[in-house]
Design a protein around this motif. Structure first.
Motif, PDB file in Angstrom:
ATOM      1  N   GLN A 236       0.825  -1.206   0.000  1.00 58.05           N
ATOM      2  CA  GLN A 236       0.000   0.000   0.000  1.00 58.05           C
ATOM      3  C   GLN A 236       0.864   1.263   0.000  1.00 58.05           C
ATOM      4  N   VAL A 237       1.972   1.236   0.753  1.00 56.58           N
ATOM      5  CA  VAL A 237       2.891   2.387   0.736  1.00 56.58           C
ATOM      6  C   VAL A 237       3.450   2.587  -0.670  1.00 56.58           C
ATOM      7  N   MET A 238       3.818   1.491  -1.334  1.00 55.46           N
ATOM      8  CA  MET A 238       4.287   1.617  -2.716  1.00 55.46           C
ATOM      9  C   MET A 238       3.224   2.271  -3.596  1.00 55.46           C
ATOM     10  N   ASP A 239       1.970   1.838  -3.458  1.00 52.82           N
ATOM     11  CA  ASP A 239       0.890   2.417  -4.260  1.00 52.82           C
ATOM     12  C   ASP A 239       0.714   3.904  -3.940  1.00 52.82           C
ATOM     13  N   ASP A 240       0.798   4.255  -2.657  1.00 58.89           N
ATOM     14  CA  ASP A 240       0.679   5.665  -2.267  1.00 58.89           C
ATOM     15  C   ASP A 240       1.813   6.488  -2.874  1.00 58.89           C
ATOM     16  N   ASP A 247       9.638   8.730  -7.985  1.00 59.87           N
ATOM     17  CA  ASP A 247      10.414   8.001  -8.987  1.00 59.87           C
ATOM     18  C   ASP A 247      11.209   6.834  -8.412  1.00 59.87           C
ATOM     19  N   PHE A 248      11.699   6.979  -7.193  1.00 59.85           N
ATOM     20  CA  PHE A 248      12.711   6.067  -6.652  1.00 59.85           C
ATOM     21  C   PHE A 248      12.316   5.686  -5.234  1.00 59.85           C
ATOM     22  N   ILE A 249      12.238   4.386  -4.965  1.00 65.86           N
ATOM     23  CA  ILE A 249      11.940   3.904  -3.624  1.00 65.86           C
ATOM     24  C   ILE A 249      13.118   3.099  -3.086  1.00 65.86           C
ATOM     25  N   THR A 250      13.428   3.315  -1.796  1.00 62.33           N
ATOM     26  CA  THR A 250      14.433   2.501  -1.109  1.00 62.33           C
ATOM     27  C   THR A 250      13.747   1.747   0.027  1.00 62.33           C
ATOM     28  N   ILE A 251      14.132   0.488   0.203  1.00 58.59           N
ATOM     29  CA  ILE A 251      13.576  -0.348   1.267  1.00 58.59           C
ATOM     30  C   ILE A 251      14.745  -1.062   1.942  1.00 58.59           C
ATOM     31  N   GLY A 252      14.910  -0.829   3.237  1.00 58.45           N
ATOM     32  CA  GLY A 252      16.028  -1.434   3.962  1.00 58.45           C
ATOM     33  C   GLY A 252      15.587  -2.002   5.302  1.00 58.45           C
ATOM     34  N   LYS A 278      10.886  -6.604  -7.025  1.00 58.04           N
ATOM     35  CA  LYS A 278      10.127  -6.997  -8.213  1.00 58.04           C
ATOM     36  C   LYS A 278       8.752  -6.334  -8.227  1.00 58.04           C
ATOM     37  N   SER A 279       8.096  -6.292  -7.079  1.00 58.31           N
ATOM     38  CA  SER A 279       6.778  -5.673  -6.975  1.00 58.31           C
ATOM     39  C   SER A 279       6.842  -4.171  -7.249  1.00 58.31           C
ATOM     40  N   ALA A 280       7.867  -3.510  -6.715  1.00 58.72           N
ATOM     41  CA  ALA A 280       7.985  -2.065  -6.889  1.00 58.72           C
ATOM     42  C   ALA A 280       8.202  -1.702  -8.355  1.00 58.72           C
ATOM     43  N   PHE A 285       7.887   2.224 -10.538  1.00 57.93           N
ATOM     44  CA  PHE A 285       9.020   3.043 -10.097  1.00 57.93           C
ATOM     45  C   PHE A 285      10.133   2.990 -11.140  1.00 57.93           C
ATOM     46  N   LEU A 286      10.812   4.126 -11.326  1.00 58.34           N
ATOM     47  CA  LEU A 286      11.958   4.158 -12.233  1.00 58.34           C
ATOM     48  C   LEU A 286      13.156   3.430 -11.631  1.00 58.34           C
TER      49      LEU A 286
END
Length: 320
Positions: A236-240, A247-252, A278-280, A285-286
């Protein structure tokens, strides 16, 4: 006047957390361990930061990638001091009453960038709720100083949320950094416990507003996992984020700084990070960086080059 002893003593560094029960720090799995920094280049970078009286988020937040990044002379500068006005449960930066801004700091950052020959620099800050503009003008002065000294260096900023600071965001966007980063940090359900001084939808709106002001500016945001969120909430956060055109998401992986900080719920496996990546990408996302040791500024220069190339490829595909 800085108080280095206060910043070294955990009890004085985090007085607002002293009343909390201890959360035992868990042993890290093999995939998340890193070597202690020992290289000559690391020591050179550290020496330069001390000479210029610069603070780095690498040190203040206890980043596990400090040895790797500093060995390459890459350091994320944290402007406006080392004391934050917020008290997030995940963060190792000291909380309290900050000192006055250093008027020479923008020039010192510019000197560091020129001296190290950085092609891409990341500039972040503590929250400065005590300032009328939240420190926006200081960000602008720092961006301008770097541009004067190193006009070919690309600039990435990682800002606070500028909550209740009218006009602050507009000032910073007008200075035209190459990347505007602001981290959502976690899923909205966990905000009251993990990020009590912030508001999820305010942060999301901040990033959406950047795109309204400058559609060509790259935007970036990140979250930590292992705090008790579930996969559906991360999705849901990715969709938001995509709704805000980020453009760019980081997940750690969240790593607990001390026993007084929020406990780790679990260590997310590399395979799960691969699934998030893979989902992002499937959501549009670029650029995606998802791994146990991913941090907002880790490999930022290389990632910016890939981000720019990804946009060009997408535009070329759309034109065909």
């Amino acid at each position: 006047m800085k108080d280095p002893d206060r910043l070294k003593d955990p009890a004085r560094r985090h007085p607002e957390k002293a009343h909390r029960p201890d959360n035992p720090i868990q042993r890290k799995p093999d995939w998340i361990r890193v070597k202690a920094p020992v290289s000559p280049a690391y020591n050179e970078t550290r020496k330069l930061m001390r000479e210029l009286d610069l603070t780095t988020v690498c040190e203040e937040a206890g980043c596990p990638n400090i040895g790797e990044c500093w060995a390459k002379k890459h350091a994320t500068v944290m402007i406006m001091g080392a004391i934050c006005t917020r008290a997030c449960a995940f963060c190792n930066v000291a909380t309290g009453r900050p000192f006055a801004l250093d008027p020479l700091e923008p020039e010192h950052v510019a000197t560091m960038v020129a001296h190290t020959g950085l092609q891409h620099v990341v500039i972040t800050s503590v929250d400065r709720d005590d300032l009328e503009d939240g420190g926006a003008a200081h960000f602008v002065r720092t961006i301008e100083a770097v541009r004067r000294e190193s006009p070919d260096t690309t600039i990435e900023i990682l800002t606070p949320d500028f909550m209740r600071k009218p006009g602050a965001l507009e000032k910073v966007v007008a200075a035209r950094p190459d990347v505007f980063n602001h981290n959502l940090e976690t899923v909205p359900r966990l905000y009251p416990a993990i990020r009590p001084g912030a508001r999820y939808f305010h942060s999301l709106r901040l990033l959406a507003r950047v795109k309204e002001l400058d559609p060509g500016m790259f935007t970036k945001s990140g979250i930590m996992v292992g705090l008790g969120e579930d996969k559906g909430e991360v999705g849901q956060v990715m969709d938001d984020m995509r709704s805000a055109e980020i453009d760019f998401i980081t997940i750690g992986q969240y790593l607990q700084p001390t026993a007084k900080h929020a406990a780790i719920d679990r260590f997310v496996t590399p395979e799960e990070f691969g699934a998030y990546e893979k989902s992002a990408y499937a959501k549009g996302f670029l650029m995606v960086s998802a791994s146990p040791l991913t941090r907002s500024s880790h490999h930022a220069g290389e990632d910016f080059a890939r981000l720019r190339a990804a946009r060009q490829a997408r535009l070329a595909a759309a034109a065909e």
